[in-house]
Design a protein around this motif. Sequence first.
Motif, PDB file in Angstrom:
ATOM      1  N   ARG A 267       5.345  19.666   4.019  1.00 52.93           N
ATOM      2  CA  ARG A 267       4.476  20.366   2.908  1.00 52.93           C
ATOM      3  C   ARG A 267       5.100  21.798   2.164  1.00 52.93           C
ATOM      4  O   ARG A 267       4.486  22.203   0.433  1.00 52.93           O
TER       5      ARG A 267
ATOM      6  N   LEU B 289      -3.200  11.444  -1.834  1.00 53.51           N
ATOM      7  CA  LEU B 289      -3.685  12.253  -2.311  1.00 53.51           C
ATOM      8  C   LEU B 289      -5.094  12.038  -2.917  1.00 53.51           C
ATOM      9  O   LEU B 289      -5.830  13.204  -2.711  1.00 53.51           O
TER      10      LEU B 289
ATOM     11  N   ASN C 102      -6.498  17.046  -3.724  1.00 55.56           N
ATOM     12  CA  ASN C 102      -6.354  17.647  -4.151  1.00 55.56           C
ATOM     13  C   ASN C 102      -6.819  17.201  -6.197  1.00 55.56           C
ATOM     14  O   ASN C 102      -6.517  16.289  -5.818  1.00 55.56           O
TER      15      ASN C 102
ATOM     16  N   THR D  86      -5.091  16.076  -8.835  1.00 52.40           N
ATOM     17  CA  THR D  86      -4.110  15.868  -9.362  1.00 52.40           C
ATOM     18  C   THR D  86      -3.163  15.461 -11.020  1.00 52.40           C
ATOM     19  O   THR D  86      -4.207  14.729 -11.936  1.00 52.40           O
TER      20      THR D  86
ATOM     21  N   SER E 158      -3.491  24.599  -5.305  1.00 52.97           N
ATOM     22  CA  SER E 158      -3.540  23.610  -4.763  1.00 52.97           C
ATOM     23  C   SER E 158      -3.000  22.310  -5.217  1.00 52.97           C
ATOM     24  O   SER E 158      -3.382  21.292  -5.287  1.00 52.97           O
TER      25      SER E 158
ATOM     26  N   THR F 143      -1.389  19.136  -7.834  1.00 54.94           N
ATOM     27  CA  THR F 143      -0.769  18.026  -7.586  1.00 54.94           C
ATOM     28  C   THR F 143      -0.595  17.406  -9.083  1.00 54.94           C
ATOM     29  O   THR F 143      -1.150  17.055  -9.578  1.00 54.94           O
TER      30      THR F 143
ATOM     31  N   SER G  72       0.553  24.791  -4.666  1.00 52.39           N
ATOM     32  CA  SER G  72       0.612  23.341  -5.355  1.00 52.39           C
ATOM     33  C   SER G  72       2.260  22.688  -4.964  1.00 52.39           C
ATOM     34  O   SER G  72       3.055  22.719  -4.109  1.00 52.39           O
ATOM     35  N   ARG G  73       2.632  21.608  -5.334  1.00 48.70           N
ATOM     36  CA  ARG G  73       3.429  20.749  -5.049  1.00 48.70           C
ATOM     37  C   ARG G  73       3.757  19.785  -5.884  1.00 48.70           C
ATOM     38  O   ARG G  73       3.000  19.445  -7.250  1.00 48.70           O
TER      39      ARG G  73
END
Length: 559
Positions: free
Chosen positions: A58, A81, A86, A88, A151, A153, A182-183
């Motif tokens: 993560r 997800l 989160n 998106t 957070s 994505t 975040s990612r």
Amino acid sequence: MIAANFSILDMTTRLATSGRHPNRGSAGRIRLPAKLSRPRQAGVVDRPRLFALIDAQRERPLLWISGPPGAGKTTLVTSYLERKGNATLWYRVDGGDSDAATFFSFLAQGARALGPDRKIDLLSLTPEYLLDLAGFARRFFRSLFGSLPASATVVLDGYEAAPGGTLDSLLATAVDEVPPGSRLIIASRSVPPPALVHLTIKGALAIISAEDLQLVLDEARTIAANTPGAMTAPVESLLAQCDGWMAGFVVMLADARRSAAADPRAVGALHESLFAYFATEMFRHADDATRELLVRTVLMPAFSETQAQALCPRIDAVSIIRRLYDQHYFINRGPGPDPLYRYHALFRGFLRQQSASLLSPGQRQELLVQGAALLAADGREEDAVALYIDASSWDDAGRLICGIAPSRLAQGRNAWLDKNISALPQTMVERVPWLGYWLGMARLPFAPPIARAELERAYRRFEALDDSAGCLLCCAGVLDTYWLEWVDMRPIDRWGAIAASVVAKGDAFPDDDLRIRILSASAGLGFRAQAHAGVVRMVIDQAFDLLKRIEDPAKRVVL
């Protein structure tokens, strides 16, 4: 010369400057492009083994999921997800994203959809930024992630679809701007490119490989248990035959439900060949109404229930499409009350082959034109242009391109505009001067002499049609080509004379937007010494007059 009709100029200028959402449909609602709609799939079975693998990495800002077609990449990301909840930004990559301006433009649309109540100010990649693309990307991604909810994505699905290495270099910059929490998730048929290898060394890149995505026995049993219908073929046998390939297992499971045994001809077949066999079987066993819906709607890149019904008026298309989705018939569904449906890429390829063989050329063309009209009414103009071109419906394509050309140039989408106008017959581009004008403007920042030739041809055609608005815009464009090229300035005298006759009319000028365009292009005429001293003085006087009453910052900058 100015008294001619300005209706086309007014239409295109207002489209570019009115603030109209680029994807607002005829009913006034905002419709995200299909490529920005997060897919939904019915009856998806969670894969806790892979969820845990994602969570274990993560802290790494970039997650790369690679595997063959039908390996379950998109399904894994969507289900994960949904469980996390989160925010998106979903982005389906396609061939057009090899143009960086297109990529940034759609990312900005997605960000604004996630924060409709907040001011989100993201720059467009217009030509002046291309000399420092890395610097622009750094500022853009910093603003993008700063504008998204905490957070959030960002998902790039089908990354392999964009040819060339443009996105590779942009990704390396994007990863550096991903904030904690975040990612960025990439789903691709290919492994990470060499341009991202350094991210592994930095500990910024996590990978889920094709081997990780292969079904294990517990997962296969869970999928089988959640699939309605009886069968006698053991799950272990089906799993062994498909070698853990998700799509292969699902189609074999569906066939086993029908026949109570897997077909021995499938043993050892993998990926596209296995899928093609079972897709053929599924298509052959479908009823006539279902086959009609499949071969007609597959011509659309994505479609709503309303659009499916319009394309298939003889059948209950809505009930059929919902049943196909509920039965996992290799179709994804987007969110919202009027969701968009999209066929799995492999299944769509198969259906397009069936469509080509079952529909006559005339039927296919009629459906493409009808589908394009439905897409344009729904605010999906670029998809509509593609269908019109596929149908060789040149007049419709040209009319729609001219309508959206100003907004695409404002987004820095010069390459998109050039590509689509160039796809039209050359005779048509020469016959319709607005197409020649927009083609010249698309090429102006990158190839001034080529752009000038297009603009001069368009000017002659506008002149023959007594279209003053077109003539004046072409005149301004031609002058701009000389300022950009900066080689031989003597030929501008002719165009300077045309501009001078316009500027001299002063308050008689009926349109501020066109006046600004001419004034900005004429400002450099002073470089021809005394030849245009008078017009330069008039330009300065009128520019100051306009600055006193124009509040739009973009227009003030042009002046």
